[in-house]
Structures are given as C-alpha cells and as structure tokens.
Write an enzyme that holds these catalytic residues in place. Sequence first.
Site, PDB file in Angstrom:
ATOM      1  N   GLU A  17       0.840  -1.202   0.000  1.00  0.00           N
ATOM      2  CA  GLU A  17       0.000   0.000   0.000  1.00  0.00           C
ATOM      3  C   GLU A  17       0.876   1.253   0.000  1.00  0.00           C
ATOM      4  O   GLU A  17       2.077   1.194   0.233  1.00  0.00           O
ATOM      5  CB  GLU A  17      -0.894   0.032   1.259  1.00  0.00           C
ATOM      6  N   ARG A 109      -8.437   1.763  12.767  1.00  0.00           N
ATOM      7  CA  ARG A 109      -7.042   2.141  12.509  1.00  0.00           C
ATOM      8  C   ARG A 109      -6.988   3.145  11.373  1.00  0.00           C
ATOM      9  O   ARG A 109      -7.916   3.249  10.563  1.00  0.00           O
ATOM     10  CB  ARG A 109      -6.190   0.912  12.175  1.00  0.00           C
ATOM     11  N   ASP A 214      -9.808   1.697  -4.471  1.00  0.00           N
ATOM     12  CA  ASP A 214      -8.833   1.717  -3.380  1.00  0.00           C
ATOM     13  C   ASP A 214      -7.972   2.983  -3.494  1.00  0.00           C
ATOM     14  O   ASP A 214      -8.461   4.079  -3.296  1.00  0.00           O
ATOM     15  CB  ASP A 214      -8.013   0.419  -3.428  1.00  0.00           C
TER      16      ASP A 214
END
Length: 303
Positions: A17, A109, A214
């Site tokens: 990521e 998170r 994403d």
Amino acid sequence: MSYKVEAVPDSYAALGEGPHWDVDRQSLYYVDLESAGINRYDFKQNKVYKAKIEGEKFASFILPVENKPQEFAVGCGLRTVIVQWDGVSAVAKVTRTLFEVQPGQTENRINDAKTDPNGRFYGGTMADTGDIFTQWKGELYSWQAGGQPKAIRGKVGISNGLAWDVKAKKFYFIDTNNHEVLAYDYNQSTGAVSNPKVIFDLRKIRPEGPLFPDGMTVDTEGNIYVATFNGGTVFKVNPSTGKILLEIKIPTTQITSVAFGGPNLDILYVTTANKFDQPKPAGTTFQVTGLNAKGFAGVSLKI
C-alpha cells in the site's frame, strides 16, 4: 495504446500500500501494511530495501518528512508516528507520536494518507474488525504543522484514495465502501475542501457486482487513476465526464494503490495485496510503462 506491465524485483508485500515517489532519492516508498513493514525501491539499483518497525503491528502509509532524510511519518494504529530509518537497515524505530485520531476507538485504525501539494497531511480511518466492507466508523482528517487533526468527513467506511489537481482546484477522495470517487473543491492556500460531488461510480462497471475502489493518483492532464481492490484493474478516468479512458490490466486481483514515479515521472507504480490466499503474483509491486502520461512526485510532509 500499448502499455507494458512488469514486476518490480523482490517487491512482495502481503498487503502492499501507499506508494510514494521521492524525487531526491529517486526511490519509491511503500508499506506492507499488516506487518509494520516499510519498503524502499531504489530505482537506480533496481532493488527493494525492506524494514520492520520495531514494536508495531501496522504501517498504513509512509511519508518522508521535509528536510529530515532519515525521518518518516507512518500510520501505526490510530497514531501517526515519526520513524527513524536509513532506508537500508532491516529495522526502523518509532521516535515519537506526531498526533492521534479517534483515541480509544481501538477497533479502528488509520488507513491511507498522503500530503497535499503544500505538504499538509490528509488521511482517514476505518474499522479493523468484523466485515470491514459493511461498517462506516471511520473519519477523514487533515493536519498541518503546529495544529491538531481536523475532521473533514464523518461516517467513512474505508478511508482510501486521495489526490489533488491544483489546476482544477480539486481534491479527490475514495471511501471504498461507497464504490465511488468524490471531488471536493480545494483551496490550496488554506487546505480547505468543500462541496463534495460523485464523479465516478464503480457500481455498474462489472456485471458480477460492484468494484471496490482503493488508492488513486492523478496525471498532469488532470485524469485520475483508480485502483480496484477486487477488479485486477486500474481505471484511467476523465473526472469531468466520469468516462473511462483506459483499463490498465494487472496480472493479479487485489490492486491497492498507484503512484507515478521514475526519473521522468512517467512510470505508474502499482501496489497489490495477497489477502485470503491469492495465487501468485499477488502482493507484487508492478511498474507500468508506455502509458504516454506523466504524474506528480510525492510531496514530503511538513512538520
């Protein structure tokens, strides 16, 4: 158009990521999110250096800190911390916490975060337990040196892709769980964003069901590039019309994020994941050349 997709050597990350191209070091930084891994791909050496952050469970993003070559801002749980790393060693250490969001909400998170063109932080949170695709417990924040985090948006599912177009005065944002890309009006001098509008909807592109957007980036012509977590594709989209200009096919399913880099900023780096036992080459970082497009380098965080 003929583009070419190649694996970056030894680039595996189980949940790759947050790709960020650093011009000064001619390096691509990215994370292995669920193992507190931070990685640096050195373009000239064609080599990936990997480190684990001591004592941490997550590394959600990595942002170089302005004028501090061995300091990086990294998302660890609900904290954004400063990590010391020489870019080569196998271990990195947290030196301090820069700020924390949603304190006490331990089932959440921080997820994706980036700097805007002025070096301010933008990033958001998500649920990290249960079915993450059906919960909206996150928030989107901005932060700048000397201040506190400011909430921009509430009821966020999975806070994800972020991109800015200074010419168009737009900030683009993805909440994965809403299957769409939003465009906000963006004031570069203050960092304020307002007036969100849906500009790209991923619910109906595939007959088998909605795609999960994403990570995201923009090119110098103002087109956006949207990674699809369950689609094996990066979509190049005209944000003014919502029209798909190109489908960039990647040889694995879980495409997590994208960033332009390379000496001419014309290579599209694509991170991927290997969640739930995907076949190879899941988790590889790829480079896409021949797109006839250029992007913008990552901006270091001002602290």
